[in-house]
Scaffold this motif. Sequence first.
Motif, PDB file in Angstrom:
ATOM      1  N   VAL C   6     -55.910  -4.513  -2.561  1.00 27.88           N
ATOM      2  CA  VAL C   6     -55.676  -3.074  -2.542  1.00 27.88           C
ATOM      3  C   VAL C   6     -56.043  -2.415  -3.868  1.00 27.88           C
ATOM      4  CG1 VAL C   6     -53.919  -3.020  -0.748  1.00 27.88           C
ATOM      5  CG2 VAL C   6     -53.231  -3.368  -3.122  1.00 27.88           C
ATOM      6  N   LEU C   7     -55.946  -3.179  -4.947  1.00 28.25           N
ATOM      7  CA  LEU C   7     -56.254  -2.592  -6.254  1.00 28.25           C
ATOM      8  C   LEU C   7     -57.219  -3.500  -7.005  1.00 28.25           C
ATOM      9  CD1 LEU C   7     -55.539  -0.425  -8.487  1.00 28.25           C
ATOM     10  CD2 LEU C   7     -53.877  -2.067  -9.306  1.00 28.25           C
ATOM     11  N   LYS C   8     -58.270  -2.902  -7.478  1.00 31.87           N
ATOM     12  CA  LYS C   8     -59.241  -3.695  -8.228  1.00 31.87           C
ATOM     13  C   LYS C   8     -59.526  -2.984  -9.545  1.00 31.87           C
ATOM     14  CE  LYS C   8     -63.513  -6.104  -7.625  1.00 31.87           C
ATOM     15  NZ  LYS C   8     -64.639  -6.461  -6.841  1.00 31.87           N
ATOM     16  N   VAL C   9     -59.250  -3.684 -10.622  1.00 29.68           N
ATOM     17  CA  VAL C   9     -59.479  -3.093 -11.945  1.00 29.68           C
ATOM     18  C   VAL C   9     -60.590  -3.883 -12.606  1.00 29.68           C
ATOM     19  CG1 VAL C   9     -58.455  -2.593 -14.183  1.00 29.68           C
ATOM     20  CG2 VAL C   9     -57.070  -2.421 -12.128  1.00 29.68           C
ATOM     21  N   ASN C  10     -61.620  -3.167 -13.058  1.00 31.20           N
ATOM     22  CA  ASN C  10     -62.812  -3.862 -13.512  1.00 31.20           C
ATOM     23  C   ASN C  10     -63.199  -3.438 -14.926  1.00 31.20           C
ATOM     24  OD1 ASN C  10     -65.070  -5.446 -13.452  1.00 31.20           O
ATOM     25  ND2 ASN C  10     -66.303  -3.981 -12.259  1.00 31.20           N
ATOM     26  N   LYS C  11     -63.035  -4.377 -15.876  1.00 29.36           N
ATOM     27  CA  LYS C  11     -63.484  -4.203 -17.268  1.00 29.36           C
ATOM     28  C   LYS C  11     -63.115  -2.841 -17.856  1.00 29.36           C
ATOM     29  CE  LYS C  11     -67.141  -7.549 -17.286  1.00 29.36           C
ATOM     30  NZ  LYS C  11     -68.554  -7.808 -17.116  1.00 29.36           N
ATOM     31  N   LEU C  12     -61.843  -2.535 -17.779  1.00 31.42           N
ATOM     32  CA  LEU C  12     -61.353  -1.244 -18.228  1.00 31.42           C
ATOM     33  C   LEU C  12     -61.221  -1.213 -19.754  1.00 31.42           C
ATOM     34  CD1 LEU C  12     -60.443   1.095 -16.428  1.00 31.42           C
ATOM     35  CD2 LEU C  12     -58.113   0.291 -16.689  1.00 31.42           C
ATOM     36  N   CYS C  13     -61.783  -0.183 -20.382  1.00 30.83           N
ATOM     37  CA  CYS C  13     -61.618  -0.014 -21.837  1.00 30.83           C
ATOM     38  C   CYS C  13     -61.127   1.400 -22.110  1.00 30.83           C
ATOM     39  CB  CYS C  13     -62.941  -0.202 -22.569  1.00 30.83           C
ATOM     40  SG  CYS C  13     -63.601  -1.849 -22.385  1.00 30.83           S
ATOM     41  N   PHE C  14     -60.315   1.534 -23.152  1.00 27.23           N
ATOM     42  CA  PHE C  14     -59.806   2.870 -23.483  1.00 27.23           C
ATOM     43  C   PHE C  14     -59.474   2.984 -24.957  1.00 27.23           C
ATOM     44  CE2 PHE C  14     -56.480   6.047 -23.987  1.00 27.23           C
ATOM     45  CZ  PHE C  14     -57.094   7.137 -23.371  1.00 27.23           C
ATOM     46  N   SER C  15     -59.790   4.148 -25.534  1.00 32.37           N
ATOM     47  CA  SER C  15     -59.393   4.453 -26.920  1.00 32.37           C
ATOM     48  C   SER C  15     -58.836   5.861 -26.968  1.00 32.37           C
ATOM     49  CB  SER C  15     -60.597   4.405 -27.855  1.00 32.37           C
ATOM     50  OG  SER C  15     -61.210   3.144 -27.812  1.00 32.37           O
ATOM     51  N   TYR C  16     -57.813   6.066 -27.791  1.00 30.79           N
ATOM     52  CA  TYR C  16     -57.368   7.434 -28.082  1.00 30.79           C
ATOM     53  C   TYR C  16     -58.208   7.950 -29.251  1.00 30.79           C
ATOM     54  CZ  TYR C  16     -53.174   6.880 -25.195  1.00 30.79           C
ATOM     55  OH  TYR C  16     -52.317   6.720 -24.147  1.00 30.79           O
ATOM     56  N   PRO C  17     -58.307   9.278 -29.395  1.00 28.24           N
ATOM     57  CA  PRO C  17     -59.113   9.794 -30.519  1.00 28.24           C
ATOM     58  C   PRO C  17     -58.670   9.225 -31.872  1.00 28.24           C
ATOM     59  CG  PRO C  17     -58.418  11.599 -29.087  1.00 28.24           C
ATOM     60  CD  PRO C  17     -57.771  10.363 -28.563  1.00 28.24           C
ATOM     61  N   ASP C  18     -57.346   9.033 -32.031  1.00 28.54           N
ATOM     62  CA  ASP C  18     -56.885   8.549 -33.341  1.00 28.54           C
ATOM     63  C   ASP C  18     -56.529   7.063 -33.329  1.00 28.54           C
ATOM     64  OD1 ASP C  18     -54.866   9.025 -31.598  1.00 28.54           O
ATOM     65  OD2 ASP C  18     -53.512   9.987 -33.025  1.00 28.54           O
ATOM     66  N   LYS C  19     -56.845   6.357 -32.234  1.00 28.84           N
ATOM     67  CA  LYS C  19     -56.510   4.935 -32.184  1.00 28.84           C
ATOM     68  C   LYS C  19     -57.551   4.234 -31.314  1.00 28.84           C
ATOM     69  CE  LYS C  19     -52.526   2.010 -31.366  1.00 28.84           C
ATOM     70  NZ  LYS C  19     -51.434   1.839 -30.431  1.00 28.84           N
ATOM     71  N   LYS C  20     -58.318   3.353 -31.945  1.00 29.92           N
ATOM     72  CA  LYS C  20     -59.419   2.721 -31.210  1.00 29.92           C
ATOM     73  C   LYS C  20     -58.930   1.487 -30.439  1.00 29.92           C
ATOM     74  CE  LYS C  20     -62.764   5.396 -32.611  1.00 29.92           C
ATOM     75  NZ  LYS C  20     -62.327   6.595 -31.924  1.00 29.92           N
ATOM     76  N   ASN C  21     -59.661   1.139 -29.409  1.00 30.53           N
ATOM     77  CA  ASN C  21     -59.442  -0.086 -28.621  1.00 30.53           C
ATOM     78  C   ASN C  21     -57.993  -0.313 -28.228  1.00 30.53           C
ATOM     79  OD1 ASN C  21     -62.173  -0.570 -28.920  1.00 30.53           O
ATOM     80  ND2 ASN C  21     -61.836  -1.707 -30.833  1.00 30.53           N
ATOM     81  N   VAL C  22     -57.405   0.694 -27.611  1.00 30.07           N
ATOM     82  CA  VAL C  22     -56.032   0.537 -27.120  1.00 30.07           C
ATOM     83  C   VAL C  22     -56.028  -0.476 -25.980  1.00 30.07           C
ATOM     84  CG1 VAL C  22     -54.075   1.756 -26.123  1.00 30.07           C
ATOM     85  CG2 VAL C  22     -55.511   2.900 -27.802  1.00 30.07           C
ATOM     86  N   LEU C  23     -57.049  -0.423 -25.147  1.00 27.58           N
ATOM     87  CA  LEU C  23     -57.221  -1.419 -24.088  1.00 27.58           C
ATOM     88  C   LEU C  23     -58.670  -1.888 -24.117  1.00 27.58           C
ATOM     89  CD1 LEU C  23     -55.393   0.269 -21.060  1.00 27.58           C
ATOM     90  CD2 LEU C  23     -54.544  -1.601 -22.470  1.00 27.58           C
ATOM     91  N   THR C  24     -58.845  -3.213 -23.993  1.00 33.83           N
ATOM     92  CA  THR C  24     -60.218  -3.716 -23.940  1.00 33.83           C
ATOM     93  C   THR C  24     -60.368  -4.706 -22.793  1.00 33.83           C
ATOM     94  OG1 THR C  24     -59.496  -5.109 -25.766  1.00 33.83           O
ATOM     95  CG2 THR C  24     -61.140  -3.434 -26.287  1.00 33.83           C
ATOM     96  N   ASP C  25     -61.404  -4.504 -22.002  1.00 37.83           N
ATOM     97  CA  ASP C  25     -61.781  -5.442 -20.939  1.00 37.83           C
ATOM     98  C   ASP C  25     -60.639  -5.872 -20.028  1.00 37.83           C
ATOM     99  OD1 ASP C  25     -64.394  -5.805 -20.717  1.00 37.83           O
ATOM    100  OD2 ASP C  25     -64.561  -7.345 -22.283  1.00 37.83           O
TER     101      ASP C  25
END
Lengths: 206, 249, 255
Positions: C6-25
């Motif tokens: 039901v849920l597929k998460v694929n290579k998700l990356c995220f950074s906030y403007p003031d904080k890099k690489n909050v989530l990687t892969d």
Amino acid sequence: MHISDGILDPKICIGGYVLAACLVGIALKKVKQEDITKVSVVGAAFFVSSLIHFKVGFSSVHLTLIGLVGIVLGVHSSLAIITGLFFQAVMFNHGGLSTLGVNSVLFSVPALIVYGIFDMVFKRIMNHTVLGVIAGILAGGAVLLAILCVMFILYFSGEELRGFAYLFSISNGVLALVEGIVTAIAIMQILNVKPQMLQSYRQQVK
Amino acid sequence: MDLDNYSNIKSPIHSWDARWKCITFFGYILISAFVNNFYNLIVIAAASTLLVFFAGLPIRKVLKSLKPLFILLLFMVPVISLTPTGDAIFSYGVIKVYRDGLITAGIISVRAFSIVLATIVLFGSTRINIIIKALEFFKIPPVISTIFLFTYRYIFLYIENLNKLLTSAKLRGYRLLRGIRHIRNTVSILVSLLIRSYEQSERVYYAMRLRGFSGSFRSIGSFSFKWPDIVKTGIFVILFTVIIWIELL
Amino acid sequence: MSSQIVLKVNKLCFSYPDKKNVLTDISFEMNGGERIALIGPNGSGKTTLFLLLCGILSPASGGIAVNGKDIKPNQFNTDISYMFQSPDDQLFTATVFDDVAFGPINEGLPEGEVKDRVKSALERVKCHELIDKSPHHLSGGEKRMVALATILSMHPEIMLLDEPTSDLDLLNRRNIITLFASLQKTMIISSHDLEFLLETCNRALIIDNGKIVEDGNIVDLLSDEGLMKSHHMEKPHSLYPHTHKRAIPGAPRDH
């Protein structure tokens, strides 16, 4: 520092409501979806902050925070002000429903002026202390302006009210000073901790 | 202070349809602000007192709500009656009480009492969300009613927060501070309240968007009025007519 | 319970403007009815992951799909819903009814159905008597239960729950465990209450420094003392057979 029920001529009350409706109309044109929560939630916090007592000598004063509201909420400040004054009237019986329009105008116009000037200054000056001091002077000036307007209205509402008008302005004069100091310190702290809170900062980042 | 506490009482004022009640009370408040005639002043004072009586609100709570007005009048009435205008009716040394001033002070006091009592009755007998819905019926912009509702909700949360912040500050000696240090510490409390509220406003916005918020708050349920509502409003319309007629005479 | 993805998460990356690489892969898949415990130290990116999954934040790269459909940020989606860590963020109107009805009304459901949904959601969390109260009159535990009802009334397929037991007493905590057991829903629960997760979930994701470091059976992962320690967590007491760990050495044993 509100005008209470019963003092003003109904023509002024109705005139106040008409002007307040115009200010709200202008603010509504600029309001975006995400501003609604900001105005309400931050507005609620402003309302509660105005309940804090400040000791000045032997007496204590309640703040109006009009300058700070203007700087934080910018063009939307009149929405927060009218809401705040409404709840102040119905929850604490300060001010009143018949004078809600007049009081909203008396608070919103100085708030908007403070925002306008602060916004211009903000684009040129970076130093937090200088910005804080300017904000403080503006906020003190805003309160003085509101006091003058109240005095003016009371003075021309009847010969008998003149003595009251003078005393009102003198007793609230201290408030302008305290508001100035409070706003200056508050703006310096906000600039250091959470500059995003200021409308001018948000616009610059955009 | 908490507006919801008295909304469950059963009374003819409580059962009044909110739309009719709001429009009647707002009319009453504006007309009370306009009264100058001696007999009319008695009429509005009596009408407001009767409203409190019919609504069955606890008298102690009503008196407590009147406190700010009492304090204001305590300051205002002497100042106005001592302001030199026209004839003095009483003098003691340099202090003179003037007739016009005393009359103005009396008029202002009666008007203020009547209006504040009416406000207390209106908001003590109707839940705020119902009043706001009634205002929407009279076409106030939905953005405004949404802001009113949300502000009301968060006022209580922040009063609680402020009390917690003040308690923790007092435990660290905040009360003993004087002068600029007192102001600086109080401002810190205020700023931390404001910053928390700013951050919370972002989360609340997310929470609303996740549940489909599209700019204004929609609620279900509709108003229904019955003949007693018309009678109650009718009585006030007669009252308004009489008051205006006497004023114009 | 369906066992399709039901849920597929694929290579998700995220950074906030003031904080890099909050989530990687971040990549994982979830079957229908599965319950995942999302665990990790403070600041490891759990809440950010939730905000991405429900479409509040948009990822820098990677994708999320629910039932094969991509989640587009900023779109109202009733398939997946998120309960905030603080119920005060979740309850924003003047009455409990309005709050629980908020989602269904915005879905455009007819009035009768909205009322039915509110009633059944509040009954599920055993809070029906609170329907006319204002949120500011509720206790911490009641607020939490009503916040849960605001999600249940939308009939989501996937529920994301951020610290659902943080302000509950033992009785309400037990109620929530029973309730979760009876719900046929796919859930991701983040919590520091590991005993609660052990009772509720069957799979765990350990997240640290914005990366998924382990993914597997919850009992296997949580009983690995070395693994837990290396991510600043403790093995739950219930997984130590027949021992009573004491925080204070030398404290008297009570049995």
